[in-house]
Design an enzyme around this catalytic site. Structure first.
Site, PDB file in Angstrom:
ATOM      1  CB  SER A  82      -0.972   0.019   1.183  1.00 46.04           C
ATOM      2  OG  SER A  82      -0.290   0.215   2.395  1.00 46.04           O
ATOM      3  CE  LYS A 141      -2.969   2.325   4.084  1.00 48.98           C
ATOM      4  NZ  LYS A 141      -2.211   1.135   4.426  1.00 48.98           N
TER       5      LYS A 141
END
Length: 98
Positions: free
Chosen positions: A16, A57
Site C-alpha cells: 500500500s 500510511k
C-alpha cells in the site's frame, strides 16, 4: 537517529506504500508520537486502526477526521474520527535487505 528515545521498528506487510518506495518486507524505523495534534499533514505514520491492526500510511487531519492515505492507487484511503485512531509513530527511516 538512534539517539532518539523509544524508536521502534516494524516490518512492512503489503504494497500500500509502494509509490513512497516502501515495499513489502522492508523494515521501517518509527519515532513515537506523543502529541498527535502537532503532526503535519503528509507525514508517514503507523496508526492503529480498529479491526485492522497497525497500518503505515500518509497522515492527514481535516477537522475531526483523520485520513490515512496509501501510496498506491489500488487502495482506498481510511477515514476515521480522531478518537477512533491511535497514531503510534512517525517514519524515521526505511531499511531494505538487498
Amino acid at each position: 537517529i538512534f539517539q532518539k528515545k523509544d524508536v521502534f521498528a516494524l516490518t512492512v506487510n503489503g504494497d500500500s506504500m509502494k509509490d513512497a518506495y516502501i515495499a513489502d518486507g522492508d523494515v521501517v524505523l518509527m519515532e513515537p508520537v506523543r502529541e498527535p495534534s502537532v503532526l503535519r499533514n503528509g507525514t508517514i505514520v503507523s496508526a492503529l486502526v480498529p479491526g485492522s491492526g497497525s497500518t503505515l500510511k500518509y497522515f492527514f487531519k481535516k477537522g475531526r477526521q483523520v485520513i490515512l492515505e496509501p501510496a498506491n492507487l489500488n487502495y482506498e484511503p481510511i477515514k476515521l474520527d480522531t478518537e477512533e485512531v491511535i497514531i503510534q509513530g512517525k517514519l524515521l527511516a526505511v531499511w531494505r535487505k538487498m
